[in-house]
Design an enzyme around this catalytic site. Structure first.
Site, PDB file in Angstrom:
ATOM      1  N   GLY A 138       6.450   2.526   8.422  1.00  0.00           N
ATOM      2  CA  GLY A 138       6.897   2.554   7.081  1.00  0.00           C
ATOM      3  C   GLY A 138       8.254   1.719   6.944  1.00  0.00           C
ATOM      4  O   GLY A 138       9.105   1.911   6.078  1.00  0.00           O
ATOM      5  N   ASP A 161       3.253  -0.679   7.272  1.00  0.00           N
ATOM      6  CA  ASP A 161       3.374  -0.282   6.079  1.00  0.00           C
ATOM      7  C   ASP A 161       2.042  -0.318   5.164  1.00  0.00           C
ATOM      8  O   ASP A 161       1.160  -1.009   5.600  1.00  0.00           O
ATOM      9  CB  ASP A 161       4.520  -1.074   5.515  1.00  0.00           C
ATOM     10  CG  ASP A 161       5.426   0.089   4.456  1.00  0.00           C
ATOM     11  OD1 ASP A 161       4.683   0.354   3.275  1.00  0.00           O
ATOM     12  OD2 ASP A 161       6.703   0.266   4.606  1.00  0.00           O
ATOM     13  N   MET A 183       0.175   5.520   8.023  1.00  0.00           N
ATOM     14  CA  MET A 183       0.861   6.065   9.550  1.00  0.00           C
ATOM     15  C   MET A 183       0.056   7.460   9.678  1.00  0.00           C
ATOM     16  O   MET A 183      -0.203   7.862  10.673  1.00  0.00           O
ATOM     17  CB  MET A 183       2.152   6.436   9.315  1.00  0.00           C
ATOM     18  CG  MET A 183       2.479   7.482   8.232  1.00  0.00           C
ATOM     19  SD  MET A 183       4.396   7.391   8.244  1.00  0.00           S
ATOM     20  CE  MET A 183       4.506   8.447   6.608  1.00  0.00           C
ATOM     21  N   LYS A 196      12.929   5.022   9.495  1.00  0.00           N
ATOM     22  CA  LYS A 196      13.960   4.974   8.843  1.00  0.00           C
ATOM     23  C   LYS A 196      13.847   5.313   7.121  1.00  0.00           C
ATOM     24  O   LYS A 196      12.945   4.629   6.528  1.00  0.00           O
ATOM     25  CB  LYS A 196      14.776   3.514   9.119  1.00  0.00           C
ATOM     26  CG  LYS A 196      16.040   3.667   8.045  1.00  0.00           C
ATOM     27  CD  LYS A 196      16.850   2.183   8.366  1.00  0.00           C
ATOM     28  CE  LYS A 196      17.659   1.965   7.089  1.00  0.00           C
ATOM     29  NZ  LYS A 196      16.985   1.570   5.830  1.00  0.00           N
ATOM     30  N   HIS A 200      11.792  12.134   4.476  1.00  0.00           N
ATOM     31  CA  HIS A 200      12.087  12.731   3.267  1.00  0.00           C
ATOM     32  C   HIS A 200      10.857  12.620   2.294  1.00  0.00           C
ATOM     33  O   HIS A 200      10.771  13.624   1.558  1.00  0.00           O
ATOM     34  CB  HIS A 200      13.425  12.187   2.792  1.00  0.00           C
ATOM     35  CG  HIS A 200      13.046  10.945   2.084  1.00  0.00           C
ATOM     36  ND1 HIS A 200      13.186   9.683   3.193  1.00  0.00           N
ATOM     37  CD2 HIS A 200      12.873  10.432   0.928  1.00  0.00           C
ATOM     38  CE1 HIS A 200      12.766   8.471   2.261  1.00  0.00           C
ATOM     39  NE2 HIS A 200      12.740   9.124   1.030  1.00  0.00           N
TER      40      HIS A 200
HETATM   41  C1  LIG Z   1      11.895   4.635   1.407  1.00  0.00           C
HETATM   42  S1  LIG Z   1      11.221   3.363   2.228  1.00  0.00           S
HETATM   43  C2  LIG Z   1      11.965   3.045   3.450  1.00  0.00           C
HETATM   44  C3  LIG Z   1      11.536   1.672   3.820  1.00  0.00           C
HETATM   45  C4  LIG Z   1      12.135   1.179   5.274  1.00  0.00           C
HETATM   46  N1  LIG Z   1      11.913   2.036   6.421  1.00  0.00           N
HETATM   47  C5  LIG Z   1      13.751   1.241   4.816  1.00  0.00           C
HETATM   48  O1  LIG Z   1      14.612   1.890   5.674  1.00  0.00           O
HETATM   49  O2  LIG Z   1      14.115   0.133   4.219  1.00  0.00           O
HETATM   50  C6  LIG Z   1       9.526   4.230   2.553  1.00  0.00           C
HETATM   51  C7  LIG Z   1       8.366   3.264   3.084  1.00  0.00           C
HETATM   52  O3  LIG Z   1       7.409   4.010   3.583  1.00  0.00           O
HETATM   53  C8  LIG Z   1       6.141   3.232   3.190  1.00  0.00           C
HETATM   54  N2  LIG Z   1       4.993   4.291   3.171  1.00  0.00           N
HETATM   55  C9  LIG Z   1       4.853   5.227   2.382  1.00  0.00           C
HETATM   56  N3  LIG Z   1       3.528   5.768   2.607  1.00  0.00           N
HETATM   57  C10 LIG Z   1       3.224   5.255   4.196  1.00  0.00           C
HETATM   58  C11 LIG Z   1       2.108   5.511   4.720  1.00  0.00           C
HETATM   59  N4  LIG Z   1       1.320   6.462   4.413  1.00  0.00           N
HETATM   60  N5  LIG Z   1       1.914   4.627   5.881  1.00  0.00           N
HETATM   61  C12 LIG Z   1       3.046   3.733   6.254  1.00  0.00           C
HETATM   62  N6  LIG Z   1       4.072   3.439   5.340  1.00  0.00           N
HETATM   63  C13 LIG Z   1       4.080   4.287   4.267  1.00  0.00           C
HETATM   64  C14 LIG Z   1       6.427   3.004   1.772  1.00  0.00           C
HETATM   65  O4  LIG Z   1       5.566   1.862   1.346  1.00  0.00           O
HETATM   66  C15 LIG Z   1       8.034   2.472   1.802  1.00  0.00           C
HETATM   67  O5  LIG Z   1       8.110   1.009   2.278  1.00  0.00           O
END
Ligand SMILES: C[S@@+](CC[C@H](N)C(=O)[O-])C[C@H]1O[C@@H](n2cnc3c(N)ncnc32)[C@H](O)[C@@H]1O
Length: 206
Positions: A138, A161, A183, A196, A200
């Protein structure tokens, strides 16, 4: 950014968390107001048994464009204890529906990652320098992984991602790669998994 001694960095992180809490503090009360204006408590009450998200969304006059936000509204209301969770099934995948919002969101996350990345690199140097590979699950548009890859040239970094987030992204650093996927389906193997601002978004079963 000069982060000074360890104590200064911790204070900076605590100060940042304090500011985040204040920035987001209004969301609980504004969400409750929104729920009352939409008549959600009454709709729920009249339905007698638990309602699915679709049933709830169809119960009040809201356009298709706004319907996805009911999920986010209910997540907040459940989190703040106003509602009890029924299973909800719609996830961050919908962030891709609005490109402008998506870019705004990614830039906000990237800004936070620059601060956290610089602290991580400085305070976790001993651990990071022992690794051969790392996957940032992510990892958004790769700000954190880029900072790490730049600081540790021998470390192979992968950003996993959703496809709509990483499609078309090209890494400036040859030891960094973007992988599009979920994921929940597969995480590329690596010595270290970084997450990171991810956990949540999901409940314990997920
Ligand atoms: C709150 S953002 C955090 C991004 C990064 N880790 C940061 O701290 O800047 C959550 C991230 O999780 C990704 N995400 C959501 N569902 C996901 C999945 N099933 N597999 C991988 N990534 C995912 C979203 O696209 C987004 O980029």
């Amino acid at each position: 950014m000069d982060l000074g001694r360890n104590g200064d960095a911790n204070k900076l992180l605590q100060a940042q968390a304090h500011i985040w809490n204040h920035i987001f503090n209004f969301i609980n009360s504004i969400s409750l107001k929104c729920a009352i204006q939409l008549g959600i408590p009454d709709i729920n009450h009249k339905h007698v048994k638990p309602m699915s998200l679709d049933e709830l969304t169809n119960a009040f006059p809201i356009g298709n464009a706004k319907a996805p936000f009911v999920y986010h509204l209910m997540r907040i209301l459940i989190h703040s204890g106003f509602f009890i969770e029924a299973k909800v099934t719609q996830h961050d995948e919908e962030e891709g529906q609005d490109l402008r919002l998506n870019n705004f969101f990614n830039e906000g996350m990237a800004s936070d990652s620059r601060l956290v990345g610089s602290i991580l690199i400085r305070d976790c140097k001993d651990v990071l320098s022992m690794l051969n590979s790392l996957v940032d699950v992510g990892g958004g548009t790769g700000t954190l992984a880029t900072e790490i890859a730049d600081a540790f040239p021998d470390l192979n970094c992968i950003v996993l991602d959703l496809p709509h987030v990483v499609d078309g992204l090209v890494a400036n650093n040859k030891s960094l790669a973007f992988v599009g996927g979920s994921m929940f389906v597969a995480i590329p193997p690596a010595d270290d998994v970084t997450m990171k601002w991810i956990l949540h978004d999901w409940n314990d079963e997920e």
